[in-house]
Design an enzyme around this catalytic site. Sequence first.
Site, PDB file in Angstrom:
ATOM      1  N   HIS A  17       0.832  -1.203   0.000  1.00  0.00           N
ATOM      2  CA  HIS A  17       0.000   0.000   0.000  1.00  0.00           C
ATOM      3  C   HIS A  17       0.869   1.256   0.000  1.00  0.00           C
ATOM      4  O   HIS A  17       0.601   2.203  -0.743  1.00  0.00           O
ATOM      5  CB  HIS A  17      -0.901   0.051   1.250  1.00  0.00           C
ATOM      6  CG  HIS A  17      -1.945  -0.997   1.320  1.00  0.00           C
ATOM      7  ND1 HIS A  17      -2.104  -1.803   2.428  1.00  0.00           N
ATOM      8  CD2 HIS A  17      -2.909  -1.378   0.456  1.00  0.00           C
ATOM      9  CE1 HIS A  17      -3.124  -2.619   2.238  1.00  0.00           C
ATOM     10  NE2 HIS A  17      -3.629  -2.394   1.026  1.00  0.00           N
ATOM     11  N   LYS A  41     -16.733  -7.379   6.115  1.00  0.00           N
ATOM     12  CA  LYS A  41     -15.408  -8.002   6.120  1.00  0.00           C
ATOM     13  C   LYS A  41     -14.911  -8.331   7.518  1.00  0.00           C
ATOM     14  O   LYS A  41     -14.004  -9.123   7.672  1.00  0.00           O
ATOM     15  CB  LYS A  41     -14.384  -7.097   5.414  1.00  0.00           C
ATOM     16  CG  LYS A  41     -14.434  -7.182   3.907  1.00  0.00           C
ATOM     17  CD  LYS A  41     -13.233  -6.492   3.311  1.00  0.00           C
ATOM     18  CE  LYS A  41     -13.146  -6.706   1.809  1.00  0.00           C
ATOM     19  NZ  LYS A  41     -11.943  -6.084   1.260  1.00  0.00           N
ATOM     20  N   ARG A  95      -1.682  -6.254  -8.424  1.00  0.00           N
ATOM     21  CA  ARG A  95      -0.626  -7.202  -8.094  1.00  0.00           C
ATOM     22  C   ARG A  95      -0.518  -8.281  -9.152  1.00  0.00           C
ATOM     23  O   ARG A  95       0.569  -8.706  -9.497  1.00  0.00           O
ATOM     24  CB  ARG A  95      -0.893  -7.856  -6.738  1.00  0.00           C
ATOM     25  CG  ARG A  95      -0.790  -6.909  -5.572  1.00  0.00           C
ATOM     26  CD  ARG A  95      -1.210  -7.595  -4.305  1.00  0.00           C
ATOM     27  NE  ARG A  95      -2.625  -7.957  -4.424  1.00  0.00           N
ATOM     28  CZ  ARG A  95      -3.425  -8.202  -3.424  1.00  0.00           C
ATOM     29  NH1 ARG A  95      -2.974  -8.154  -2.219  1.00  0.00           N
ATOM     30  NH2 ARG A  95      -4.676  -8.517  -3.603  1.00  0.00           N
ATOM     31  N   SER A 133      -3.056  -7.819   2.658  1.00  0.00           N
ATOM     32  CA  SER A 133      -3.377  -7.650   4.077  1.00  0.00           C
ATOM     33  C   SER A 133      -3.933  -8.926   4.689  1.00  0.00           C
ATOM     34  O   SER A 133      -3.602  -9.282   5.819  1.00  0.00           O
ATOM     35  CB  SER A 133      -4.381  -6.513   4.268  1.00  0.00           C
ATOM     36  OG  SER A 133      -3.809  -5.282   3.944  1.00  0.00           O
TER      37      SER A 133
END
Length: 164
Positions: A17, A41, A95, A133
């Site tokens: 990040h 989440k 990514r 994460s």
Amino acid sequence: MRIGLYPGTFDPITLGHIDIIRRAALLVDRLVIGVAINRDKGPLFPLEERVAMIEGECEALSRETGTEIVAHPFENLLIHCAKDVGASVIVRGLRAVADFEYEFQMVGMNRALDSSVETVFLMAEARHQAIASKLVKEIARLGGDVSKFVTPPVLAALDGRFKG
């Protein structure tokens, strides 16, 4: 003034990040880090801690880049958040190919909702492409070393969660 919005849950903020934030800050005059409030989440860190981590990490980046970087919690649609903060650009980090497929759909939907807001993709640096994460939290929870993926303050926060 060019305002960019980099959204995410940042639970926690990682070196991946930070890499995207640093590079995005060079493209805009003001960068808003949109901290998503996503109750579905079930984040590890409450919103206030995620915002504080982001502010702590971005203070030096702001000085380094000369760009104002601020954290902004949001719970509405991303495109509405962009309008709320005056952003004309949404910054997204990529990514892998799997990221692109999802992001491609999101861009299409956001463009349908408001075609005046552009989305810019930044590829994560090669050394950060595997960092997620979710994986950082899992490794930390199981007692693994995540110091290669987060800054020392974030590492301390993770240790406090899982060792304390």
